[in-house]
Design an enzyme around this catalytic site. Structure first.
Site, PDB file in Angstrom:
ATOM      1  N   SER A 157      37.082 -18.107   5.714  1.00 20.42           N
ATOM      2  CA  SER A 157      38.139 -17.428   4.981  1.00 20.42           C
ATOM      3  C   SER A 157      39.332 -18.365   4.885  1.00 20.42           C
ATOM      4  CB  SER A 157      38.540 -16.149   5.719  1.00 20.42           C
ATOM      5  OG  SER A 157      39.876 -15.805   5.412  1.00 20.42           O
TER       6      SER A 157
ATOM      7  N   HIS B 205      18.302   6.394  11.628  1.00 22.51           N
ATOM      8  CA  HIS B 205      19.666   6.846  11.311  1.00 22.51           C
ATOM      9  C   HIS B 205      20.717   5.821  11.757  1.00 22.51           C
ATOM     10  CE1 HIS B 205      17.802  10.909  10.929  1.00 22.51           C
ATOM     11  NE2 HIS B 205      17.109  10.486  11.983  1.00 22.51           N
TER      12      HIS B 205
ATOM     13  N   GLU C 298      25.339 -11.131   1.329  1.00 21.14           N
ATOM     14  CA  GLU C 298      26.005 -10.092   0.540  1.00 21.14           C
ATOM     15  C   GLU C 298      25.605 -10.172  -0.928  1.00 21.14           C
ATOM     16  OE1 GLU C 298      30.370  -9.584   1.940  1.00 21.14           O
ATOM     17  OE2 GLU C 298      29.731 -11.557   2.595  1.00 21.14           O
TER      18      GLU C 298
ATOM     19  N   LYS D 153      36.880 -16.468  10.693  1.00 21.10           N
ATOM     20  CA  LYS D 153      35.842 -15.777   9.927  1.00 21.10           C
ATOM     21  C   LYS D 153      34.656 -16.663   9.576  1.00 21.10           C
ATOM     22  CE  LYS D 153      36.640 -12.338   7.447  1.00 21.10           C
ATOM     23  NZ  LYS D 153      36.292 -10.936   7.361  1.00 21.10           N
TER      24      LYS D 153
END
Ligand code: ARG
Length: 482
Positions: free
Chosen positions: A278, A157, A291, A284
């Protein structure tokens, strides 16, 4: 002008829109190698069976070899008016060798031709994908060996459950990928029957030898029913199903990489090679490759859905609907190949932060089950009761705002008099993972045994399990994660 390949009964050529919707050359040109190999096998068989003269066969094969070189060299001009790869190749052959080219299409049709070409293409692609899956597995196995003793939180979970070893976690993906390779190879087995010579749908009156062409093209046998042969697309559906499951696995792993590489988790650092910055936030480090791998399942499963819907309700035998099989399939198989390559690169470069993982593994009372198991083992308390007692111990630690290892023996005795100081040795995450020696469990020694088994399987050479305590300190593996 009507089409010179089939336009005998047509007074005019097709409408421009018709040409646009009908042509497949824009995408099926990538079948040129398979198309030419199929034609060479067919011409060879036609001569062997006396349907074609040996002179015609020789000029056809020489011409096709030239056409192949032209396409490979980039000097071939594809024509949309000629619809597809089959007619583009044949038309160029005719320009080169004249009338003999027209004899090549004896005893076949584009319907069996396209099924043959596409099967050959899918077969080649499966072979490449299986090699790629094995390469990714090997990269994971090598990481797993390095991280056999690295302790991380195991989750259910996405809540801390029990400590596991990072090597064990990585080997879970090796198992999934092993099944993926197996599914692709299963599809290959069923795929490997030659449709060539089924002709348009009913077979042919010429005395052809379909066993010969099947053998020349590396098929196990010819297909047994001509109607099925020209209208079957199971082979690409099965391959896309296997590809979808594999892409789903990659998506799960990619998601874990995204989570692990976040500042909040900080379990791994992905390399500069597979991350981006970024343009507005200088701090970043975005896991873009992970992704994108996470997302590719969308178009891969989309291709399976798309094609199964195209095939649904089609009457026998060939219908032009089936031309819709290629674009989505090419895109899906390309995407899987790219995802596997990206994943392999990310795994090889991924640097775990062992300290961070260990600290996190100990959080959340993760060794509570070990206390319960100790109560069962050493004090002969039934597991249900041991579970209840451990719950009270956890509540006490929570109250005292400390971990389980922060509790004194008095604390333990306060909950249950029977507990003695031996309990302390089961509280560490190291003891917890080392205790899980059951077959397939997370114990570091098990991990090294499984890693050696996989290495043996993947390389074909025997590998012994590495000795424990030989953790490799490579690169920036212990470095911080910013
Ligand atoms: N381009 C076609 C396809 O991809 C080849 C087969 C065409 N056959 C036909 N009878 N029009 O399916």
């Amino acid at each position: 002008m009507s089409n010179k390949m089939w336009g005998g009964r047509f007074a005019t050529g097709p409408d421009a829109i018709m040409e646009e919707i009908n042509a497949s050359i824009g995408f099926d040109q990538r079948l040129f190698r398979q198309d030419i190999a199929g034609s060479i096998a067919h011409a060879t068989m036609l001569a062997e069976t006396g349907i074609l003269t040996t002179e015609d066969r020789d000029s056809i094969i020489a011409g096709l070899t030239e056409v192949l070189a032209e396409i490979e060299g980039g000097s071939f001009t594809f024509s949309r008016a000629l619809e597809d790869i089959h007619m583009n190749v044949e038309s160029r052959l005719r320009e080169k060798i004249g009338d003999a080219a027209g004899r090549l299409h004896t005893a076949r049709s584009r319907n069996d031709q396209v099924a043959t070409d596409f099967k050959l293409y899918v077969r080649d692609t499966i072979d490449t994908l299986v090699v790629q899956v094995h390469t990714l597995q090997l990269a994971l196995v090598e990481k797993a060996e390095e991280e056999a003793e690295t302790i991380m939180p195991g989750f259910t979970h996405l809540q801390s459950a029990q400590p596991v070893t990072f090597g064990h976690h990585l080997l879970a993906y090796v198992e999934m990928l092993g099944r993926d390779a197996g599914r692709l190879l299963d599809a290959r087995k069923r795929l490997n029957e030659s449709p060539l010579g089924s002709a348009a749908l009913a077979g042919t009156p010429y005395p052809i030898d379909r066993h010969m062409t099947a053998e020349k093209l590396g098929f196990d046998r010819p297909t047994a029913n001509s109607l099925d042969a020209v209208s079957d697309r199971d082979f690409i559906l099965e391959t896309l199903a296997a590809a979808s499951i594999c892409a789903m696995h990659l998506s799960r792993f990619a998601e874990e990489m995204v989570i692990w590489s976040s500042a909040q988790f900080g379990f791994v650092r992905l390399s500069d090679k597979f991350t981006t910055g970024s343009s507005i936030m200088p701090q970043k480090r975005n896991p873009d490759a992970a992704e994108l791998v996470r997302a590719k399942i969308g178009r891969i499963l989309g291709a399976l859905t798309s094609l199964i819907v195209v095939m649904k309700g089609l009457p026998l035998a060939y219908s032009k609907d089936m031309q819709e099989d290629k674009e989505v399939a090419f895109d899906a198989l390309d995407s899987l190949s790219l995802s596997l390559a990206a994943m392999t690169g990310m795994v090889a470069d991924m640097a775990p932060n062992r300290e961070r993982m260990r600290v996190s593994a100990a959080a959340g009372f993760s060794t509570a089950t070990d206390i319960a198991d100790w109560l069962v083992r050493e004090l002969n308390i039934p597991f249900r009761d041991a579970h209840h007692i451990t719950g009270q111990i956890v509540a006490l630690a929570e109250q005292k705002n400390c971990g389980l290892e922060g509790l004194t023996i008095e604390d333990f005795k306060f909950v249950d008099q029977r507990i003695d100081s031996r309990v302390h040795k089961v509280l560490t995450v190291e003891a917890s993972v080392a205790a899980r020696k059951s077959y397939g469990g997370t114990d570091p020694a098990n991990v090294l045994i499984q890693a050696a088994r996989w290495k043996t399987e993947l390389t074909g050479e025997p590998h012994e399990p590495k000795p424990l305590g030989k953790k490799k300190h490579g690169g920036h593996g212990d470095g911080g994660v910013e």
